[in-house]
Design a protein around this motif. Sequence first.
Motif, PDB file in Angstrom:
ATOM      1  N   UNK A   1      -4.156   4.802  13.412  1.00 42.59           N
ATOM      2  CA  UNK A   1      -4.328   4.354  12.043  1.00 42.59           C
ATOM      3  C   UNK A   1      -3.932   5.481  11.092  1.00 42.59           C
ATOM      4  N   UNK A   2      -3.259   5.130  10.054  1.00 39.49           N
ATOM      5  CA  UNK A   2      -2.831   6.078   9.032  1.00 39.49           C
ATOM      6  C   UNK A   2      -3.969   6.336   8.048  1.00 39.49           C
ATOM      7  N   UNK A   3      -3.821   7.366   7.226  1.00 39.17           N
ATOM      8  CA  UNK A   3      -4.803   7.590   6.152  1.00 39.17           C
ATOM      9  C   UNK A   3      -4.313   6.987   4.836  1.00 39.17           C
ATOM     10  N   UNK A   4      -3.187   6.238   4.896  1.00 37.46           N
ATOM     11  CA  UNK A   4      -2.626   5.587   3.713  1.00 37.46           C
ATOM     12  C   UNK A   4      -2.471   4.097   4.007  1.00 37.46           C
ATOM     13  N   UNK A   5      -2.879   3.286   3.030  1.00 36.76           N
ATOM     14  CA  UNK A   5      -2.730   1.841   3.127  1.00 36.76           C
ATOM     15  C   UNK A   5      -1.832   1.372   1.986  1.00 36.76           C
ATOM     16  N   UNK A   6      -0.883   0.502   2.312  1.00 42.60           N
ATOM     17  CA  UNK A   6      -0.065  -0.170   1.305  1.00 42.60           C
ATOM     18  C   UNK A   6      -0.433  -1.641   1.382  1.00 42.60           C
ATOM     19  N   UNK A   7      -0.872  -2.190   0.252  1.00 43.57           N
ATOM     20  CA  UNK A   7      -1.237  -3.599   0.205  1.00 43.57           C
ATOM     21  C   UNK A   7      -0.601  -4.233  -1.024  1.00 43.57           C
ATOM     22  N   UNK A   8      -0.350  -5.535  -0.939  1.00 44.16           N
ATOM     23  CA  UNK A   8       0.265  -6.215  -2.076  1.00 44.16           C
ATOM     24  C   UNK A   8       0.091  -7.712  -1.965  1.00 44.16           C
ATOM     25  N   UNK A   9       0.319  -8.376  -3.081  1.00 46.35           N
ATOM     26  CA  UNK A   9       0.528  -9.813  -3.121  1.00 46.35           C
ATOM     27  C   UNK A   9       1.984 -10.009  -3.520  1.00 46.35           C
ATOM     28  N   UNK A  10       2.632 -10.999  -2.910  1.00 50.28           N
ATOM     29  CA  UNK A  10       4.029 -11.273  -3.234  1.00 50.28           C
ATOM     30  C   UNK A  10       4.263 -12.771  -3.228  1.00 50.28           C
ATOM     31  N   UNK A  11       4.723 -13.287  -4.348  1.00 52.88           N
ATOM     32  CA  UNK A  11       5.014 -14.731  -4.452  1.00 52.88           C
ATOM     33  C   UNK A  11       6.367 -15.074  -3.844  1.00 52.88           C
ATOM     34  N   UNK A  12       7.394 -14.272  -4.159  1.00 55.34           N
ATOM     35  CA  UNK A  12       8.754 -14.591  -3.715  1.00 55.34           C
ATOM     36  C   UNK A  12       9.276 -13.660  -2.628  1.00 55.34           C
ATOM     37  N   UNK A  13       8.524 -12.620  -2.308  1.00 56.45           N
ATOM     38  CA  UNK A  13       8.933 -11.705  -1.256  1.00 56.45           C
ATOM     39  C   UNK A  13       9.433 -10.359  -1.743  1.00 56.45           C
ATOM     40  N   UNK A  14       9.736 -10.220  -3.025  1.00 51.05           N
ATOM     41  CA  UNK A  14      10.265  -8.953  -3.538  1.00 51.05           C
ATOM     42  C   UNK A  14       9.225  -7.832  -3.468  1.00 51.05           C
ATOM     43  N   UNK A  15       8.010  -8.125  -3.873  1.00 44.94           N
ATOM     44  CA  UNK A  15       6.970  -7.090  -3.841  1.00 44.94           C
ATOM     45  C   UNK A  15       6.641  -6.726  -2.398  1.00 44.94           C
TER      46      UNK A  15
END
Length: 163
Positions: A1-15
């Motif tokens: 497990x990393x000490x960094x998390x990347x999270x997001x919401x994406x409607x069309x896939x760009x984010x």
Amino acid sequence: MSDVLVTCFSRTGSTELAARALAESLGADLDLIQSPDSYTGPGGLVRGLWQTLTRRGPPVETARDPADYALVLVGTPVWAGQPTPPVRSYLARYGRRIRALAPFCVSASGQAYPGVFQAMERLAGLPPRATLSLAENDVRSGASADRIRQFAISLRRGRDGVA
């Protein structure tokens, strides 16, 4: 497990594309914010706009606890100059568990939206370490790759100072 998390919401896939690139550059874990509310099609677009303007958020699901990470990057598309309702819900639910925040956004123009980052800061209850604004076309074409890498490098350099 990393000490960094990347999270997001994406409607069309760009984010999500930007989030995946950031996670890869940082060697970070990736977690997508899921909502039972649909934002697809014209009805979903209207629902999203209404929720954005009324500052309402849907229930959200995630697989990872942001409290397990020293740094959390939270990504959102820009809707009406604000973070999306699912991101608002995520930060309202988990924001106080985040130790260090680095929000990023994807919009049609790629311009910085201070209101997006101010809302995210308010919901999380802490100022961002850094922010990144990207244009949707640049993310999709790969033209934002250098900016994403530079952002990741700047975050990595400051990681030792994360409480």
